[in-house]
Structure formats: structure tokens, C-alpha cells
Write a protein that holds these residues in place. Sequence first.
Motif, PDB file in Angstrom:
ATOM      1  N   UNK A  28      -1.296 -18.237  33.732  1.00 27.86           N
ATOM      2  CA  UNK A  28      -2.500 -17.514  33.299  1.00 27.86           C
ATOM      3  C   UNK A  28      -2.360 -17.186  31.822  1.00 27.86           C
ATOM      4  N   UNK A  29      -3.463 -17.312  31.116  1.00 25.58           N
ATOM      5  CA  UNK A  29      -3.502 -16.941  29.693  1.00 25.58           C
ATOM      6  C   UNK A  29      -4.645 -15.954  29.490  1.00 25.58           C
ATOM      7  N   UNK A  30      -4.295 -14.751  29.045  1.00 26.82           N
ATOM      8  CA  UNK A  30      -5.279 -13.698  28.826  1.00 26.82           C
ATOM      9  C   UNK A  30      -5.248 -13.306  27.360  1.00 26.82           C
ATOM     10  N   UNK A  31      -6.416 -13.324  26.722  1.00 28.63           N
ATOM     11  CA  UNK A  31      -6.519 -12.964  25.305  1.00 28.63           C
ATOM     12  C   UNK A  31      -7.718 -12.042  25.119  1.00 28.63           C
ATOM     13  N   UNK A  32      -7.552 -11.104  24.196  1.00 26.19           N
ATOM     14  CA  UNK A  32      -8.641 -10.176  23.876  1.00 26.19           C
ATOM     15  C   UNK A  32      -8.736 -10.034  22.364  1.00 26.19           C
ATOM     16  N   UNK A  33      -9.909 -10.378  21.832  1.00 31.88           N
ATOM     17  CA  UNK A  33     -10.214 -10.217  20.415  1.00 31.88           C
ATOM     18  C   UNK A  33     -11.728 -10.059  20.314  1.00 31.88           C
ATOM     19  N   UNK A  34     -12.185  -8.838  20.597  1.00 25.14           N
ATOM     20  CA  UNK A  34     -13.605  -8.514  20.718  1.00 25.14           C
ATOM     21  C   UNK A  34     -14.234  -9.140  21.972  1.00 25.14           C
ATOM     22  N   UNK A  35     -13.627 -10.191  22.508  1.00 28.52           N
ATOM     23  CA  UNK A  35     -14.057 -10.821  23.751  1.00 28.52           C
ATOM     24  C   UNK A  35     -12.839 -11.115  24.615  1.00 28.52           C
ATOM     25  N   UNK A  36     -13.043 -11.144  25.919  1.00 25.42           N
ATOM     26  CA  UNK A  36     -11.956 -11.435  26.854  1.00 25.42           C
ATOM     27  C   UNK A  36     -11.975 -12.925  27.182  1.00 25.42           C
ATOM     28  N   UNK A  37     -10.818 -13.549  27.037  1.00 26.73           N
ATOM     29  CA  UNK A  37     -10.651 -14.963  27.380  1.00 26.73           C
ATOM     30  C   UNK A  37      -9.576 -15.072  28.457  1.00 26.73           C
ATOM     31  N   UNK A  38      -9.897 -15.770  29.523  1.00 27.68           N
ATOM     32  CA  UNK A  38      -8.952 -15.940  30.624  1.00 27.68           C
ATOM     33  C   UNK A  38      -9.009 -17.383  31.105  1.00 27.68           C
ATOM     34  N   UNK A  39      -7.839 -18.013  31.186  1.00 29.07           N
ATOM     35  CA  UNK A  39      -7.744 -19.388  31.664  1.00 29.07           C
ATOM     36  C   UNK A  39      -6.584 -19.509  32.639  1.00 29.07           C
ATOM     37  N   UNK A  40      -6.724 -20.427  33.586  1.00 26.86           N
ATOM     38  CA  UNK A  40      -5.708 -20.673  34.609  1.00 26.86           C
ATOM     39  C   UNK A  40      -5.316 -22.141  34.540  1.00 26.86           C
ATOM     40  N   UNK A  41      -4.013 -22.396  34.628  1.00 27.99           N
ATOM     41  CA  UNK A  41      -3.507 -23.763  34.582  1.00 27.99           C
ATOM     42  C   UNK A  41      -2.509 -23.975  35.705  1.00 27.99           C
ATOM     43  N   UNK A  42      -2.733 -25.050  36.465  1.00 29.71           N
ATOM     44  CA  UNK A  42      -1.802 -25.430  37.528  1.00 29.71           C
ATOM     45  C   UNK A  42      -1.636 -26.944  37.488  1.00 29.71           C
ATOM     46  N   UNK A  43      -0.396 -27.376  37.266  1.00 29.14           N
ATOM     47  CA  UNK A  43      -0.103 -28.801  37.078  1.00 29.14           C
ATOM     48  C   UNK A  43      -0.926 -29.319  35.906  1.00 29.14           C
ATOM     49  N   UNK A  44      -1.817 -30.275  36.153  1.00 30.67           N
ATOM     50  CA  UNK A  44      -2.631 -30.850  35.074  1.00 30.67           C
ATOM     51  C   UNK A  44      -4.055 -30.306  35.090  1.00 30.67           C
ATOM     52  N   UNK A  45      -4.327 -29.302  35.914  1.00 31.06           N
ATOM     53  CA  UNK A  45      -5.669 -28.752  36.040  1.00 31.06           C
ATOM     54  C   UNK A  45      -5.746 -27.438  35.262  1.00 31.06           C
ATOM     55  N   UNK A  46      -6.734 -27.308  34.394  1.00 30.75           N
ATOM     56  CA  UNK A  46      -6.941 -26.096  33.621  1.00 30.75           C
ATOM     57  C   UNK A  46      -8.381 -25.639  33.775  1.00 30.75           C
ATOM     58  N   UNK A  47      -8.561 -24.369  34.101  1.00 32.08           N
ATOM     59  CA  UNK A  47      -9.881 -23.792  34.302  1.00 32.08           C
ATOM     60  C   UNK A  47     -10.050 -22.601  33.370  1.00 32.08           C
ATOM     61  N   UNK A  48     -11.183 -22.565  32.670  1.00 27.66           N
ATOM     62  CA  UNK A  48     -11.534 -21.431  31.825  1.00 27.66           C
ATOM     63  C   UNK A  48     -12.407 -20.483  32.646  1.00 27.66           C
ATOM     64  N   UNK A  49     -11.837 -19.332  33.028  1.00 22.68           N
ATOM     65  CA  UNK A  49     -12.569 -18.381  33.858  1.00 22.68           C
ATOM     66  C   UNK A  49     -13.500 -17.514  33.021  1.00 22.68           C
ATOM     67  N   UNK A  50     -12.971 -16.984  31.898  1.00 21.47           N
ATOM     68  CA  UNK A  50     -13.761 -16.145  31.005  1.00 21.47           C
ATOM     69  C   UNK A  50     -13.595 -16.666  29.582  1.00 21.47           C
ATOM     70  N   UNK A  51     -14.643 -16.744  28.785  1.00 17.35           N
ATOM     71  CA  UNK A  51     -16.043 -16.537  29.197  1.00 17.35           C
ATOM     72  C   UNK A  51     -16.548 -17.717  30.012  1.00 17.35           C
ATOM     73  N   UNK A  52     -17.316 -17.432  31.046  1.00 23.02           N
ATOM     74  CA  UNK A  52     -17.848 -18.474  31.914  1.00 23.02           C
ATOM     75  C   UNK A  52     -19.096 -19.077  31.295  1.00 23.02           C
TER      76      UNK A  52
END
Length: 242
Positions: A28-52
Motif C-alpha cells: 500500500x502507498x499512502x500520500x497526502x499533499x493537500x489531497x489523499x492518494x492511495x494505491x494498492x499493488x499485488x504482484x504485477x497488478x496495481x490499483x489506484x484507489x484514491x483519487x478515484x
Amino acid sequence: MTGFQIFLCVLLGIVAFFVLVLSIPVKFSLAFDNKIHLSIKYLFIKLDILPAGPSKPKKKEPKPKKEPKPKPEKPKDDTPKEKKPNPIVEMVKANGYDGMMLVIKNLGRVLGTYGGKLFKSVVFDEIDVYVSVGTGDAASTAIKYGETCQKIYPVFGFICSNNIVKKYDILVEPDFLANKTETELFVDFSVTIRKIINATLAMVFRLIVNVVLKFILGAKKGKDNKESNDTKPATAETKIGK
């Protein structure tokens, strides 16, 4: 090789494959800089959860309306039906106040242990926190800077003491010229599915032993005590009559 040996090798290969897949961490990668960014990575699959991203509404085609068929009327039964007692409600009554407090205490203890194990299974690859405290006034900036340090450093100190943290950089500093507080946060952490499954199975086992069984045994004991108390006055009356 016999058929049984081939079946055993295939079964062991399947088990080893699932153990290997479940041992690969989910990152999981969580970043905050005026906006919240959250991404999930498993094996070769990466999903950007926020911002959707904005999802396009699907066009629904109108379905042809079907005329409802008349249902045959059933003869009404006017006889009153007896309500069956709810077994869970009866168990709660039989446990009594002290028994229910003990069950709730055991439940909280089991859930707290489960949450602690889940939290300790998280591995933090990187924690990067930067807070610049500013209010436009020197006195209020100094006060807010002390309050911010009192809130932030104990939290991340607890994380570094109870979890594996590979890299971290936490900095809180006052800015007496700025009119507002700015925060930058980046957290990169991973969780292993196998550890979550192990903790969940252990929680289920403890729930059965420390909560469910004690709840049922307490209900049975309370029911037996109630029946014995109900029979005592009757025996006393028979002795007086004699």
C-alpha cells in the motif's frame, strides 16, 4: 510412480503454490499533499484507489413490462399462532447481568488481541512526515508547535516500537512567517495475507472457546439454577403439609 503418489505430489504442489501466493505481501502507498492518494499493488497488478476516477453511468435499456398474473387467494387462517421463544434471547436472560458482563469482557479481549496481531503484522517500508506549523502569530505558533509535537511523535514512536519500520523520517518544525500549517505525508507499507488468515483463524478459535462456549455454559447454568429455585418452594410446602 503409483496413482496415489502422483495424487500426493499434485496435492503438495497445490498447497505449496497457495502458501507461496499468500506469502507475497500486498503493498500500500499512502500520500497526502493537500489531497489523499492511495494505491494498492499485488504482484504485477496495481490499483489506484484514491483519487478515484469518474465512473460513467451505464445506460439501462427499458425492459418490456409484463402483466402480473392473478394469484389464487389462499384461505385465511384465523387461529392465533404461538410465538416461539428466541433461543438467543433466552440465553441472554439465563446468563444474567454478571454472566453477560463476563462474555462482553472476553469478547473485547479477543477482538483487542486480534487487532493487535493484525497491526503488528504490518511492515512499514517507508514513513516520511513533514509538518510546518504556522499561524501568523509567534506566540500561537509556538503553542501549536508544542501541541503538534505532543500528538505526532508518540504515535509514530508507538509504530516504530511495535512494527518493523525499515526507513522513517519525521520532522515537525515551526514557521513563524507562515500563516497556515502545511503537512506532507508519505507511508509505504505492506501486509501478508497469510498472517491475516492465521490471525483470523486464531481469533475464531478464541471466540469459540472464550465467548461462545462460556455463553452457552453460562446460559445452561443459569437455567439449572432457575429450575432448582422454582422447585424449592414446592418441596417446602409438601413438608409443612406432612
